[in-house]
Design a protein around this motif. Structure first.
Motif, PDB file in Angstrom:
ATOM      1  N   ASP A 158       0.842  -1.205   0.000  1.00 47.89           N
ATOM      2  CA  ASP A 158       0.000   0.000   0.000  1.00 47.89           C
ATOM      3  C   ASP A 158       0.878   1.256   0.000  1.00 47.89           C
ATOM      4  O   ASP A 158       1.642   1.472   0.944  1.00 47.89           O
ATOM      5  CB  ASP A 158      -0.891  -0.022   1.263  1.00 47.89           C
ATOM      6  CG  ASP A 158      -1.770   1.228   1.348  1.00 47.89           C
ATOM      7  OD1 ASP A 158      -2.522   1.337   2.329  1.00 47.89           O
ATOM      8  OD2 ASP A 158      -1.690   2.075   0.423  1.00 47.89           O
ATOM      9  N   PRO A 159       0.783   2.093  -1.022  1.00 48.06           N
ATOM     10  CA  PRO A 159       1.614   3.309  -1.067  1.00 48.06           C
ATOM     11  C   PRO A 159       1.412   4.213   0.147  1.00 48.06           C
ATOM     12  O   PRO A 159       2.278   5.019   0.473  1.00 48.06           O
ATOM     13  CB  PRO A 159       1.150   3.997  -2.352  1.00 48.06           C
ATOM     14  CG  PRO A 159       0.528   2.916  -3.174  1.00 48.06           C
ATOM     15  CD  PRO A 159      -0.071   1.952  -2.196  1.00 48.06           C
ATOM     16  N   ALA A 160       0.279   4.045   0.824  1.00 44.60           N
ATOM     17  CA  ALA A 160       0.032   4.910   1.999  1.00 44.60           C
ATOM     18  C   ALA A 160       0.976   4.551   3.143  1.00 44.60           C
ATOM     19  O   ALA A 160       1.304   5.387   3.984  1.00 44.60           O
ATOM     20  CB  ALA A 160      -1.425   4.752   2.452  1.00 44.60           C
ATOM     21  N   GLN A 196       4.536   3.867  -7.477  1.00 42.41           N
ATOM     22  CA  GLN A 196       3.277   4.483  -7.958  1.00 42.41           C
ATOM     23  C   GLN A 196       3.590   5.794  -8.687  1.00 42.41           C
ATOM     24  O   GLN A 196       2.961   6.110  -9.703  1.00 42.41           O
ATOM     25  CB  GLN A 196       2.378   4.765  -6.752  1.00 42.41           C
ATOM     26  CG  GLN A 196       1.004   5.293  -7.084  1.00 42.41           C
ATOM     27  CD  GLN A 196       0.227   5.611  -5.817  1.00 42.41           C
ATOM     28  OE1 GLN A 196       0.722   6.385  -4.948  1.00 42.41           O
ATOM     29  NE2 GLN A 196      -0.939   5.026  -5.667  1.00 42.41           N
ATOM     30  N   ARG A 197       4.596   6.533  -8.182  1.00 45.26           N
ATOM     31  CA  ARG A 197       4.877   7.858  -8.770  1.00 45.26           C
ATOM     32  C   ARG A 197       5.784   7.752  -9.996  1.00 45.26           C
ATOM     33  O   ARG A 197       5.934   8.694 -10.737  1.00 45.26           O
ATOM     34  CB  ARG A 197       5.460   8.763  -7.691  1.00 45.26           C
ATOM     35  CG  ARG A 197       4.455   8.976  -6.558  1.00 45.26           C
ATOM     36  CD  ARG A 197       4.984   9.776  -5.414  1.00 45.26           C
ATOM     37  NE  ARG A 197       5.065  11.199  -5.742  1.00 45.26           N
ATOM     38  CZ  ARG A 197       5.415  12.111  -4.826  1.00 45.26           C
ATOM     39  NH1 ARG A 197       5.721  11.736  -3.601  1.00 45.26           N
ATOM     40  NH2 ARG A 197       5.482  13.391  -5.156  1.00 45.26           N
ATOM     41  N   ARG A 233       5.098   3.669  -2.838  1.00 50.24           N
ATOM     42  CA  ARG A 233       4.757   5.045  -3.264  1.00 50.24           C
ATOM     43  C   ARG A 233       5.677   5.494  -4.388  1.00 50.24           C
ATOM     44  O   ARG A 233       5.246   6.101  -5.358  1.00 50.24           O
ATOM     45  CB  ARG A 233       4.877   5.968  -2.048  1.00 50.24           C
ATOM     46  CG  ARG A 233       4.254   7.330  -2.225  1.00 50.24           C
ATOM     47  CD  ARG A 233       3.887   7.990  -0.897  1.00 50.24           C
ATOM     48  NE  ARG A 233       5.024   8.140  -0.010  1.00 50.24           N
ATOM     49  CZ  ARG A 233       5.167   7.477   1.128  1.00 50.24           C
ATOM     50  NH1 ARG A 233       4.265   6.559   1.481  1.00 50.24           N
ATOM     51  NH2 ARG A 233       6.209   7.656   1.920  1.00 50.24           N
ATOM     52  N   ARG A 283       6.982   3.412   1.517  1.00 53.89           N
ATOM     53  CA  ARG A 283       7.678   4.418   0.691  1.00 53.89           C
ATOM     54  C   ARG A 283       8.016   3.848  -0.669  1.00 53.89           C
ATOM     55  O   ARG A 283       7.853   4.509  -1.689  1.00 53.89           O
ATOM     56  CB  ARG A 283       8.941   4.870   1.416  1.00 53.89           C
ATOM     57  CG  ARG A 283       9.979   5.518   0.506  1.00 53.89           C
ATOM     58  CD  ARG A 283      11.191   5.878   1.253  1.00 53.89           C
ATOM     59  NE  ARG A 283      10.861   6.843   2.266  1.00 53.89           N
ATOM     60  CZ  ARG A 283      10.734   8.138   2.007  1.00 53.89           C
ATOM     61  NH1 ARG A 283      10.885   8.585   0.783  1.00 53.89           N
ATOM     62  NH2 ARG A 283      10.438   8.974   2.959  1.00 53.89           N
TER      63      ARG A 283
END
Ligand SMILES: N=c1c2ncn([C@@H]3O[C@H](COP(=O)(O)OP(=O)(O)OP(=O)(O)O)[C@@H](O)[C@H]3O)c2ncn1[C@@H]1O[C@H](COP(=O)(O)O)[C@@H](O)[C@H]1O
Length: 134
Positions: free
Chosen positions: A19-21, A30-31, A27, A24
């Motif tokens: 989970d990107p939340a 994801q970016r 995330r 890191r």
């Protein structure tokens, strides 16, 4: 060191789909590659600044961050640590450890030829090193 980097690389691969939340690494995936590249460049600059300031403890910390961000970018680019170790070994066979390949295009065998397979002894070329110091 390569064992640590290989373990970190596997951890990064495992975290990619978290989970990107809370992760890191997830995330960063994801970016995308441009964010990864930005973080890697930032860490490299932080290492440089700390080294210039003579803060070796900070260099150690920032180098760990740099290597983390490098493994994330490797994973994103489909590069495995062993691919990099193989290239380093090829250069060592050709030119001695830590030598960079010459800038001028040079036809080097893709794999070490049997003749080169028996690694030549690494010698310090005093003359060349001396020239670099002036
Ligand atoms: N090895 C690392 C690792 N090294 C550095 N970092 C993080 O990378 C960031 C680099 O420092 P920065 O100061 O540039 O970052 P920041 O300013 O704090 O925050 P941002 O500006 O980046 O948002 C720090 O926040 C560190 O926590 C790492 N984050 C994760 N790992 C490993 O990666 C794996 C996956 O972890 P998660 O990403 O948490 O799932 C695990 O094995 C972790 O141990």
């Amino acid at each position: 060191m390569s064992d640590s980097l290989e373990r970190l690389y596997l951890a990064v691969l495992a975290a990619r789909d978290l989970d990107p939340a809370t992760s890191r690494t997830a995330r960063l995936f994801q970016r995308g590659p441009s964010k990864m590249a930005k973080k890697l460049a930032e860490e490299a600059i932080e290492v440089v600044i700390d080294a210039v300031n003579g803060d070796s403890e900070a260099v150690i910390r920032e180098s760990a961050d740099l290597l983390y961000n490098l493994t994330v970018l490797w994973a994103s680019a489909g590069v495995r640590p062993e691919d990099v170790w193989r290239e380093m070994a090829r250069r060592e066979d050709m030119l001695g450890i830590a030598e960079k390949l010459p800038k001028t295009p040079m036809k080097l065998p893709k794999v070490a030829s049997p003749r080169v397979a028996a690694r030549r002894p690494i010698v310090a070329l005093e003359g060349r090193v001396a020239r670099k110091r002036h």
